[in-house]
Design a protein around this motif. Structure first.
Motif, PDB file in Angstrom:
ATOM      1  N   ASP A   1      56.021   1.246 -19.771  1.00 22.99           N
ATOM      2  CA  ASP A   1      54.585   1.028 -19.936  1.00 22.99           C
ATOM      3  C   ASP A   1      54.240  -0.375 -20.449  1.00 22.99           C
ATOM      4  N   LEU A   2      55.218  -1.077 -20.992  1.00 25.03           N
ATOM      5  CA  LEU A   2      54.964  -2.440 -21.472  1.00 25.03           C
ATOM      6  C   LEU A   2      54.481  -3.348 -20.343  1.00 25.03           C
ATOM      7  N   GLY A   3      55.000  -3.117 -19.137  1.00 28.30           N
ATOM      8  CA  GLY A   3      54.610  -3.947 -18.007  1.00 28.30           C
ATOM      9  C   GLY A   3      55.214  -5.331 -18.043  1.00 28.30           C
ATOM     10  N   VAL A   4      56.426  -5.441 -18.571  1.00 32.20           N
ATOM     11  CA  VAL A   4      57.052  -6.760 -18.705  1.00 32.20           C
ATOM     12  C   VAL A   4      58.296  -6.902 -17.831  1.00 32.20           C
ATOM     13  N   GLY A   5      58.430  -6.005 -16.852  1.00 34.51           N
ATOM     14  CA  GLY A   5      59.558  -6.130 -15.926  1.00 34.51           C
ATOM     15  C   GLY A   5      60.395  -4.876 -15.804  1.00 34.51           C
ATOM     16  N   TYR A   6      60.540  -4.130 -16.889  1.00 35.88           N
ATOM     17  CA  TYR A   6      61.280  -2.869 -16.861  1.00 35.88           C
ATOM     18  C   TYR A   6      60.354  -1.786 -16.321  1.00 35.88           C
ATOM     19  N   THR A   7      60.803  -1.059 -15.292  1.00 34.52           N
ATOM     20  CA  THR A   7      59.958  -0.051 -14.665  1.00 34.52           C
ATOM     21  C   THR A   7      60.672   1.299 -14.630  1.00 34.52           C
ATOM     22  N   ALA A   8      59.965   2.312 -14.156  1.00 29.59           N
ATOM     23  CA  ALA A   8      60.568   3.643 -14.030  1.00 29.59           C
ATOM     24  C   ALA A   8      61.774   3.626 -13.107  1.00 29.59           C
ATOM     25  N   ALA A   9      61.809   2.689 -12.169  1.00 23.34           N
ATOM     26  CA  ALA A   9      62.959   2.575 -11.271  1.00 23.34           C
ATOM     27  C   ALA A   9      64.221   2.142 -12.016  1.00 23.34           C
ATOM     28  N   ASP A  10      64.058   1.600 -13.222  1.00 26.62           N
ATOM     29  CA  ASP A  10      65.194   1.158 -14.027  1.00 26.62           C
ATOM     30  C   ASP A  10      65.697   2.232 -14.986  1.00 26.62           C
ATOM     31  N   TRP A  11      65.018   3.385 -15.026  1.00 24.64           N
ATOM     32  CA  TRP A  11      65.478   4.448 -15.919  1.00 24.64           C
ATOM     33  C   TRP A  11      66.910   4.851 -15.585  1.00 24.64           C
ATOM     34  N   PRO A  12      67.750   5.076 -16.594  1.00 23.59           N
ATOM     35  CA  PRO A  12      69.102   5.580 -16.327  1.00 23.59           C
ATOM     36  C   PRO A  12      69.030   6.918 -15.597  1.00 23.59           C
ATOM     37  N   ALA A  13      70.004   7.187 -14.758  1.00 16.74           N
ATOM     38  CA  ALA A  13      70.001   8.419 -13.971  1.00 16.74           C
ATOM     39  C   ALA A  13      69.933   9.657 -14.847  1.00 16.74           C
ATOM     40  N   VAL A  14      70.665   9.638 -15.945  1.00 10.20           N
ATOM     41  CA  VAL A  14      70.679  10.809 -16.810  1.00 10.20           C
ATOM     42  C   VAL A  14      69.303  11.054 -17.428  1.00 10.20           C
ATOM     43  N   PHE A  15      68.554   9.990 -17.712  1.00 11.65           N
ATOM     44  CA  PHE A  15      67.212  10.168 -18.266  1.00 11.65           C
ATOM     45  C   PHE A  15      66.260  10.735 -17.219  1.00 11.65           C
ATOM     46  N   SER A  16      66.328  10.237 -16.008  1.00 11.15           N
ATOM     47  CA  SER A  16      65.469  10.758 -14.951  1.00 11.15           C
ATOM     48  C   SER A  16      65.703  12.258 -14.760  1.00 11.15           C
ATOM     49  N   THR A  17      66.960  12.674 -14.842  1.00 11.36           N
ATOM     50  CA  THR A  17      67.282  14.092 -14.726  1.00 11.36           C
ATOM     51  C   THR A  17      66.704  14.876 -15.892  1.00 11.36           C
ATOM     52  N   LEU A  18      66.796  14.319 -17.090  1.00 10.20           N
ATOM     53  CA  LEU A  18      66.223  14.978 -18.268  1.00 10.20           C
ATOM     54  C   LEU A  18      64.716  15.157 -18.122  1.00 10.20           C
ATOM     55  N   VAL A  19      64.058  14.163 -17.558  1.00 12.56           N
ATOM     56  CA  VAL A  19      62.605  14.235 -17.406  1.00 12.56           C
ATOM     57  C   VAL A  19      62.208  15.395 -16.501  1.00 12.56           C
ATOM     58  N   ILE A  20      62.824  15.483 -15.335  1.00 14.70           N
ATOM     59  CA  ILE A  20      62.413  16.544 -14.413  1.00 14.70           C
ATOM     60  C   ILE A  20      62.833  17.919 -14.928  1.00 14.70           C
ATOM     61  N   ASP A  21      63.930  17.974 -15.684  1.00 12.98           N
ATOM     62  CA  ASP A  21      64.329  19.255 -16.276  1.00 12.98           C
ATOM     63  C   ASP A  21      63.352  19.684 -17.363  1.00 12.98           C
ATOM     64  N   SER A  22      62.931  18.743 -18.212  1.00 15.55           N
ATOM     65  CA  SER A  22      62.033  19.095 -19.308  1.00 15.55           C
ATOM     66  C   SER A  22      60.652  19.495 -18.813  1.00 15.55           C
ATOM     67  N   MET A  23      60.272  19.027 -17.637  1.00 17.49           N
ATOM     68  CA  MET A  23      58.959  19.364 -17.085  1.00 17.49           C
ATOM     69  C   MET A  23      58.839  20.843 -16.732  1.00 17.49           C
ATOM     70  N   ARG A  24      59.966  21.527 -16.623  1.00 20.79           N
ATOM     71  CA  ARG A  24      59.930  22.950 -16.291  1.00 20.79           C
ATOM     72  C   ARG A  24      59.278  23.778 -17.391  1.00 20.79           C
ATOM     73  N   LYS A  25      59.265  23.249 -18.609  1.00 25.09           N
ATOM     74  CA  LYS A  25      58.756  24.007 -19.747  1.00 25.09           C
ATOM     75  C   LYS A  25      57.230  23.984 -19.838  1.00 25.09           C
ATOM     76  N   ARG A  26      56.583  23.181 -19.016  1.00 23.04           N
ATOM     77  CA  ARG A  26      55.133  23.049 -19.081  1.00 23.04           C
ATOM     78  C   ARG A  26      54.435  23.942 -18.071  1.00 23.04           C
ATOM     79  N   ASP A  27      53.190  24.228 -18.352  1.00 23.29           N
ATOM     80  CA  ASP A  27      52.361  25.030 -17.449  1.00 23.29           C
ATOM     81  C   ASP A  27      51.488  24.069 -16.654  1.00 23.29           C
ATOM     82  N   TRP A  28      51.694  24.017 -15.333  1.00 19.17           N
ATOM     83  CA  TRP A  28      51.022  23.027 -14.498  1.00 19.17           C
ATOM     84  C   TRP A  28      49.911  23.689 -13.682  1.00 19.17           C
ATOM     85  N   PRO A  29      48.645  23.437 -14.007  1.00 18.05           N
ATOM     86  CA  PRO A  29      47.543  24.056 -13.267  1.00 18.05           C
ATOM     87  C   PRO A  29      47.401  23.523 -11.849  1.00 18.05           C
ATOM     88  N   THR A  30      47.843  22.272 -11.619  1.00 15.56           N
ATOM     89  CA  THR A  30      47.764  21.678 -10.285  1.00 15.56           C
ATOM     90  C   THR A  30      49.173  21.534  -9.717  1.00 15.56           C
TER      91      THR A  30
END
Length: 204
Positions: free
Chosen positions: A123-152
């Motif tokens: 979010d800083l916007g200084v060159g590091y982007t979501a495409a630079d996230w480590p693979a293990v973190f990206s996996t953690l993100v999509i796994d943790s999203m399962r715990k939420r209730d998504w109306p859309t």
């Protein structure tokens, strides 16, 4: 980062780079304080209130770059120390984000901190982007999203995991089996590329 960068706009609405740095600094202090409360047996919420949290970010966000760097590093060390010192039998203790508001377990603070640092780094916007996230973190993100209730309903495509997840109210559905661990492409990233002028929502 150069000192001059701290006063420039970040990728978050109405926040400078300094405000984005202030957010994880105060987040680390809040989580560390809450864990100290767990260890001592005297419960302490992460933030005194939502208003206090917002005011603290507004104030620290315009501090000098030196002060911001010091607060961020100090909060990181403080959180690490509290995590290391927390007794094994305390990890399931419930912590309130603010008094009377949604709570989470002490165990959840580690993943919360990792998310906070990685997401707001982008979010800083200084060159590091979501495409630079480590693979293990990206996996953690999509796994943790399962715990939420998504109306859309929406989907997350993880190309090199050969995996697509459909998220909807009440649960997330895994459409394909996991074959490997790798970089995940989240739907929101696709929307950002398709709509580069659309600014993301303010940090939670």
């Amino acid at each position: 980062m150069d000192d001059a960068v701290f006063s420039t706009p970040s990728l978050l609405p109405d926040w400078t780079v300094g405000h984005v740095v202030a957010h994880p600094a105060l987040n680390g202090e809040g989580l560390a304080g809450a864990l100290d409360g767990v260890a001592s047996g005297v419960p302490r919420p992460m933030y005194a209130s939502q208003e206090a949290r917002d005011a603290d970010i507004a104030t620290l966000g315009v501090a000098s770059p030196g002060d911001l760097r010091s607060r961020l590093m100090a909060s990181t060390e403080l959180f690490d120390r509290e995590v290391s010192d927390l007794p094994d039998d305390k990890w399931e203790t419930v912590i309130e984000r603010t008094p009377g508001k949604p709570a989470f377990s002490a165990r959840s603070t580690v993943l919360m901190r990792v998310r906070e640092v990685e997401i707001h780094h982008a979010d800083l916007g200084v060159g590091y982007t979501a495409a630079d996230w480590p693979a293990v973190f990206s996996t953690l993100v999509i796994d943790s999203m399962r715990k939420r209730d998504w109306p859309t309903p929406f989907q997350v495509l993880a190309r090199d995991l050969a995996q697509t997840r459909s998220y909807r109210r009440g649960r997330a559905h895994l459409d394909r089996d996991r074959h490997s661990v790798g970089h995940c492409v989240v739907a929101d990233r696709t929307r950002r590329r398709q709509h580069p002028d659309r600014r993301p929502r303010r940090a939670a």
